[in-house]
Structures are given as structure tokens and as C-alpha cells.
Design a protein around this motif. Sequence first.
Motif, PDB file in Angstrom:
ATOM      1  N   VAL A 176      -8.502   9.412   4.400  1.00 11.15           N
ATOM      2  CA  VAL A 176      -7.150   8.843   4.354  1.00 11.15           C
ATOM      3  C   VAL A 176      -6.246   9.873   3.681  1.00 11.15           C
ATOM      4  N   SER A 177      -5.237  10.318   4.412  1.00 13.97           N
ATOM      5  CA  SER A 177      -4.386  11.410   3.922  1.00 13.97           C
ATOM      6  C   SER A 177      -3.102  10.917   3.264  1.00 13.97           C
ATOM      7  N   ASP A 178      -2.464   9.930   3.848  1.00 13.84           N
ATOM      8  CA  ASP A 178      -1.211   9.423   3.278  1.00 13.84           C
ATOM      9  C   ASP A 178      -0.844   8.133   4.013  1.00 13.84           C
ATOM     10  N   LYS A 193     -11.538  -0.959   2.821  1.00 10.79           N
ATOM     11  CA  LYS A 193     -12.410  -1.018   1.640  1.00 10.79           C
ATOM     12  C   LYS A 193     -11.622  -0.794   0.354  1.00 10.79           C
ATOM     13  N   MET A 194     -10.590   0.040   0.417  1.00  7.19           N
ATOM     14  CA  MET A 194      -9.767   0.249  -0.779  1.00  7.19           C
ATOM     15  C   MET A 194      -8.935  -0.993  -1.091  1.00  7.19           C
ATOM     16  N   ILE A 195      -8.426  -1.668  -0.067  1.00 10.92           N
ATOM     17  CA  ILE A 195      -7.662  -2.896  -0.295  1.00 10.92           C
ATOM     18  C   ILE A 195      -8.555  -3.970  -0.912  1.00 10.92           C
ATOM     19  N   VAL A 230       0.864  -1.182   0.000  1.00  8.32           N
ATOM     20  CA  VAL A 230       0.000   0.000   0.000  1.00  8.32           C
ATOM     21  C   VAL A 230       0.895   1.225   0.000  1.00  8.32           C
ATOM     22  N   GLN A 231       0.725   2.087  -0.994  1.00  5.60           N
ATOM     23  CA  GLN A 231       1.645   3.211  -1.147  1.00  5.60           C
ATOM     24  C   GLN A 231       0.899   4.531  -1.326  1.00  5.60           C
ATOM     25  N   ASP A 290      -8.332   8.096  -4.284  1.00  6.19           N
ATOM     26  CA  ASP A 290      -8.135   9.312  -5.088  1.00  6.19           C
ATOM     27  C   ASP A 290      -6.739   9.316  -5.694  1.00  6.19           C
ATOM     28  N   SER A 291      -5.772   8.835  -4.936  1.00 11.59           N
ATOM     29  CA  SER A 291      -4.401   8.688  -5.420  1.00 11.59           C
ATOM     30  C   SER A 291      -3.700   7.621  -4.593  1.00 11.59           C
ATOM     31  N   GLY A 292      -2.532   7.200  -5.074  1.00 11.75           N
ATOM     32  CA  GLY A 292      -1.803   6.128  -4.417  1.00 11.75           C
ATOM     33  C   GLY A 292      -2.083   4.792  -5.082  1.00 11.75           C
ATOM     34  N   THR A 293      -1.348   3.773  -4.662  1.00 17.06           N
ATOM     35  CA  THR A 293      -1.484   2.459  -5.287  1.00 17.06           C
ATOM     36  C   THR A 293      -1.611   1.355  -4.245  1.00 17.06           C
TER      37      THR A 293
END
Length: 327
Positions: free
Chosen positions: A26-28, A54-56, A7-8, A63-66
Motif C-alpha cells: 500500500v503506497s498511499d 487488514k489495517m482497518i 483512512v488517510q 507503516d504510516s498514515g492514520t
Amino acid sequence: MEPIIEVQNLKKSYKKRRSKEYVHAVSDVSFKVNRGEILGLLGPNGAGKTTTIKMICGLLIPDSGTIRIKGIDNKEKRLKALRHISSVLEGNRNLYWRLTVKENLEYFAGNRGMSRKDVSEQIEDLLTKFNLKDKENELVNRLSRGMQQKLAIAVAMLAESEVILLDEPTLGLDVETGYEVREILKAIVRDYNRTIIISSHDMDVIQDICERTVIINQGKVLTDDRVENLLKLFEVRAYTITLGDPLSSQQQQLLLQKFPQHDYQQDAYQSSLNIELAKSEGIYDLFDVLQLNNTSVEAIDRKTINFEQIFMKIVKGEKQDAMVQSS
């Protein structure tokens, strides 16, 4: 150790209803999950933990990140990535309540393209190992919460995904069933070579089964460390000392200077002192104060810190203080 999930720099914001204002859930957030471990993903309510989960799982798009699952980007190749992860959400929402235990296992196997014949042996194995064999023909809505939870985990196992994500797996369970679920989770990693991510407010569970924990608050990672390291970092020398004599005003003043966080109590029968020592050498300073008036000590009881207390200290921002004191 090889990471199976990476998670990045995840970010996710929501627009408030009837407003132009955004909430940064979620900010970073960045962390890795190593193959074959049980990772605790923790955070107080509103910390961003559920959004991260939920994103995983692919239920929300960041919105951004991988997020990479077994090296596959779950945004660019969502279905391919999500084949490697199963989830058991709080409330057992991945079960059909009007089907029996065995029918649930057969149904979800069919959803994965497996025939009843192909999975019959595997289903029998899961029914036995999860202590569900005598309930195989029982409707799910007639099962206890503990039985439902065990079945939900068995369904996730049937998918043969390398990663299982569990949201509050022991919530609402009685003590005996809670311990049984813990042993099942340990066995899943040990005997089936799976990886588990567990989100729970039961800190006893985290301390018992997790090797490492990631704690999130206000949309950011506060700590990412092994549970044993955090226990050592926050290991305090906490004592309750029963005194045979009351402390003088001079002794109380010295205690306040040297141990600002102590708690001194006195009544008509006895005096007691609750105190935390950041370093073991502090015990000598304490006894110097008691020796001033030859204050007698009737009992010394040492307390131990548990992971729930550690969690609260980290959320309150006390980790940096502990690192300074231990250096």
C-alpha cells in the motif's frame, strides 16, 4: 454526510524473504466511509486491497498514515476504535464449527460481555430474519456454505458495532443464496442503521448493493465515486449491426479512420459490425459510411455495459479517457 471511517495516507511495505528488497503493498491510500452507506472496496489480486482491509480491522499496523473509526485512531486507541467495527472474513473463520448455530450466537455474545438472558430476544430476532430458525440446533460444520455465511453475518450483527466489513460475502454461494445475502445486507443498512464495507470480485453484487466504490490498484486509489456516476461515465453506445451487403474496401478504410476499435466480420452468408460510439453523434458518421454504397441494414442491437467492464477499464487506466470523451 458524516464519515464514520477515515483512512488517510496509508502505507505498508513488506520485506521479501531472503532479500533486502521491499514490496510496497500500500503506497498511499486515502478514503472515507460515510455513515449508513454500503461501500465497495475493490481491486485486482495484489492491488493492496487485502492489506488495506487488514489495517482497518486492526490485524496489521500501517507503516504510516492514520485510520480513524468514529473519530478514534485505531493505532493509538486500538481496542476502543475496534469496538465499532466487526468483520466477516472469507472462509467463515469467525465461526466455531463444532457448535450449533444458536450456540455460536450465544458464545460470541458472551465474548462481548453479554449474558445469554440479555441477548436471547436479539438472537431469536436474528435467527428469524436470517432464515436460520429451523437450523438453530444444527452443528455449523453440517450447514451449507450459504447458511454458514448468513450465520457469520448474524454473529457480526450481534456485536452491535456500527460498521461491518465483509470480505467476499457471496463467494461460492449458489445463485438463490447469493441473492438472499444481498437482500440481508441491504436490510442491515436500512433496518439496523449500520454501515457496510464490502470487498468482492462479484461485480454484479457491487453494482446491485453498493452506493459508492473505491478501487485500488498497485497500492493506490484509482477512483472513489458513486457507482451510478461511474456507470454514466463509461456509458458507451455499443452496437452490433447486421448488414445485408458486404462493405467495400473504401468503406472499411473509412471505418478504420473514424472508428479504430470496431470489429467487422464477413462470411458467405452475412456481414456484421461491432462498434462502440463514445458520443451519440457518432451514429451519423457511421451511417454516412454505410450510405456510400447504399449498404442495407438488417438489424441493429444495442449492448449495455456492466460494472465488471467498468472495473476492468478503470484498472487499465481508461477512466481519464472516458472523462475526456464525455467533456
